[in-house]
Design an enzyme around this catalytic site. Structure first.
Site, PDB file in Angstrom:
ATOM      1  N   ASP A 141      91.803   3.418  -1.641  1.00 34.60           N
ATOM      2  CA  ASP A 141      90.647   3.836  -0.847  1.00 34.60           C
ATOM      3  C   ASP A 141      89.711   4.752  -1.635  1.00 34.60           C
ATOM      4  O   ASP A 141      89.350   5.841  -1.177  1.00 34.60           O
ATOM      5  CB  ASP A 141      91.101   4.554   0.434  1.00 34.60           C
ATOM      6  CG  ASP A 141      92.103   3.756   1.238  1.00 34.60           C
ATOM      7  OD1 ASP A 141      91.971   2.520   1.281  1.00 34.60           O
ATOM      8  OD2 ASP A 141      93.015   4.370   1.823  1.00 34.60           O
TER       9      ASP A 141
ATOM     10  N   GLU B  73      86.488  -1.411   9.008  1.00 36.15           N
ATOM     11  CA  GLU B  73      86.742  -0.010   8.674  1.00 36.15           C
ATOM     12  C   GLU B  73      85.948   0.367   7.429  1.00 36.15           C
ATOM     13  O   GLU B  73      85.149  -0.409   6.917  1.00 36.15           O
ATOM     14  CB  GLU B  73      88.251   0.210   8.443  1.00 36.15           C
ATOM     15  CG  GLU B  73      88.837  -0.682   7.367  1.00 36.15           C
ATOM     16  CD  GLU B  73      90.357  -0.679   7.339  1.00 36.15           C
ATOM     17  OE1 GLU B  73      90.965  -0.148   8.279  1.00 36.15           O
ATOM     18  OE2 GLU B  73      90.918  -1.220   6.377  1.00 36.15           O
TER      19      GLU B  73
END
Length: 522
Positions: free
Chosen positions: A14, A181
């Site tokens: 991420d 997301e």
């Protein structure tokens, strides 16, 4: 220009990136490990040095009894030129006493960051956008589709309090894939762009994008969506590409950092999701990542991410982790009991508590991410156990997936063990008595060196006593510590040192770990 992916190997997922004055800063997720949110620095986008963590205090990060792959989810880092501060915004999915989304800030990313400022909006993967007028806007995956079908909400916030100055508004919701997301907002080419991830952080992961002339306007999806995915690259080693962030370099070139993983067996991976880099071009005011071609381990691009005066990139062949206290790569499992760790210039004295590696708790544990599929790790330690005390080295993925090489008493004799924990099975592979007469001095416990030789499909494990010859302990398969062998997790394998009393309180004797050497053969 050629360079190698991943640019930050091992469990660093991420990624998010920003820059100030030609220096780039990058953060990644950290989940149940402490300190939280590792932060890296680079001047060329290729060579990254970890300079610390954003969350270093329990007041910032409560991880008590957090489940595996919970805790700190995706973080975003942004530099705000309007007040000359850096902001890191993230979610603690574990701390139920507080609202999960929060941000911290600092003037120096390598120094301490502020206490959390909480934002009253749910979901995960929050991000901040600073517009040209100095206003700050908070966006997150609201998750609750009853709020709005898009799943994304954004509103202007007060950076001092975290309170919304405007009612959060729904934004573009993606192209219809599951788990939308990782939203980020950018200003470029007279447009606002909303970049997101979809498809879940597995084989179907992807990056999609939309644009609008107004920040809170109607967003037009890119006709080439998804702009990054390996969902149709079944035989490719790189899988799960997604969760991207964009950056413009000092030469006006654009780049994407994103996560992906390197599979070993078909569909299996154990190092975790890693940080990759690819060039971004603009065609008709839409971003094109890597020319629309699949991401490679050996990248060949038509431009360099480094400045002209930078020297050629030197790829490291070895990594050393010899100072357990000052090397930022070493982390604890959940919030540590600091009384169990005594750091010296010679090494670390580690005292076990009642918790084992199979407990969802805070054992005496210090781990460093396995960075390479092929290579070795050596640990040297000494330990004189009493009763049920044990200490040693672990190839650790999570509480029900770890491979341990340790010293413990058995029927009154001190022995060296190799144990495999896979789900609810704990199997002793090897057990070798250690004669105190093998020590450097008569009657002393020998110094033990554990050597782990890693290959993509297996680990071969060796040991030696007091500087003697290495002998073979056994083999373990990497798939037993792979994500796909267990309930879905988001982390990766660590090389760890640990100690435990196996449930009987604090150990009477401490283990002394002298050093660790990690070598890369990728």
């Amino acid at each position: 220009m050629t360079y190698k992916n991943p640019i930050i190997p091992g469990f660093y997922p991420d990624p998010s990136i920003c820059k100030k004055d030609g220096v780039y800063y990058l953060v990644t997720s950290s989940f149940e490990f402490f300190p939280g949110v590792p932060i890296f620095r680079s001047t060329d986008l290729l060579n990254w040095r970890q300079i610390g963590h954003c969350l270093t205090r329990k007041s910032q990060l409560n991880l008590e009894n957090v489940a595996a792959s919970k805790g700190i989810y995706a973080a975003t880092i942004r530099y705000n030129p309007h007040n000359d501060l850096f902001y890191m915004v993230t979610t603690n999915t574990h701390d139920k006493q507080k609202i999960g989304n929060f941000f911290v800030y600092t003037s120096d990313p390598a120094a301490e960051w502020s206490d959390p400022v909480f934002v009253a909006q749910g979901g995960i993967d929050p991000s901040l956008f600073f517009d040209e007028d100095g206003s700050a806007h908070f966006i997150s995956n609201a998750r609750d589709r009853t709020v709005h079908k898009s799943g994304f909400l954004m509103g202007q916030i007060d950076l001092a309090t975290g309170e919304f100055l405007t009612e959060p508004q729904p934004l573009w919701g993606g192209i219809g894939q599951n788990a939308p997301e990782a939203p980020h907002i950018y200003r470029a080419n007279s447009y606002y762009y909303q970049l997101i991830a979809e498809g879940g952080t597995e084989l179907n992961h992807m990056v999609t994008i939309a644009r609008s002339r107004q920040l809170y306007g109607t967003y037009e999806p890119c006709p080439q969506n998804p702009i990054l995915t390996h969902q149709n690259q079944k035989g490719h080693q790189i899988q799960g590409t997604g969760h991207a962030d964009f950056i413009e370099d000092e030469n006006g070139n654009w780049w994407a950092v994103f996560l992906a993983y390197r599979q070993t067996h078909q569909y299996f991976h154990h190092l975790g999701r890693e940080t990759f880099l690819a060039p971004v071009d603009w065609v008709d005011d839409w971003p094109v990542i890597n020319g629309g071609e699949p991401i490679q381990l050996d990248m060949q691009v038509g431009r360099s991410p480094i400045l002209a005066e930078m020297p050629p990139i030197q790829h490291l062949t070895q990594e050393y982790g010899t100072n357990f206290e000052s090397d930022f790569r070493w982390v604890y499992l959940r919030n540590p009991d600091e009384s169990l760790y005594r750091f010296t210039q010679a090494g670390l004295w580690l005292t076990g508590n009642q918790y084992t590696l199979s407990d969802v708790a805070n054992p005496a544990f210090l781990g460093i991410r396995q960075p390479h599929l092929t290579g070795s790790a050596e640990f040297t330690f000494s330990f004189s156990p009493k009763n049920n005390e044990e200490a040693g080295v672990s190839i650790f993925y999570k509480f029900d997936a770890h491979i341990d090489i340790f010293v413990k008493r058995s029927h009154g004799k001190i022995c060296l063990f190799l144990r495999k924990v896979v789900g609810d099975i704990a199997h002793i592979e090897s057990k070798i008595p250690i004669d105190p007469q093998n020590g450097a001095e008569s009657g002393k416990i020998p110094t033990i060196t554990i050597k782990i030789c890693a290959e993509p499909l297996k680990y071969d494990i060796y040991a030696r006593l007091s500087g003697g010859q290495f002998f073979y302990l056994g083999q373990a398969l990497t798939r037993h510590v792979s994500t796909e062998s267990h309930e879905l997790g988001f982390t990766g394998v660590f090389y760890a040192i640990y100690a435990t009393s196996n449930g009987t309180g604090k150990c009477e004797n401490a283990a002394f770990f002298r050093d660790c050497i990690i070598r890369n053969k990728d």
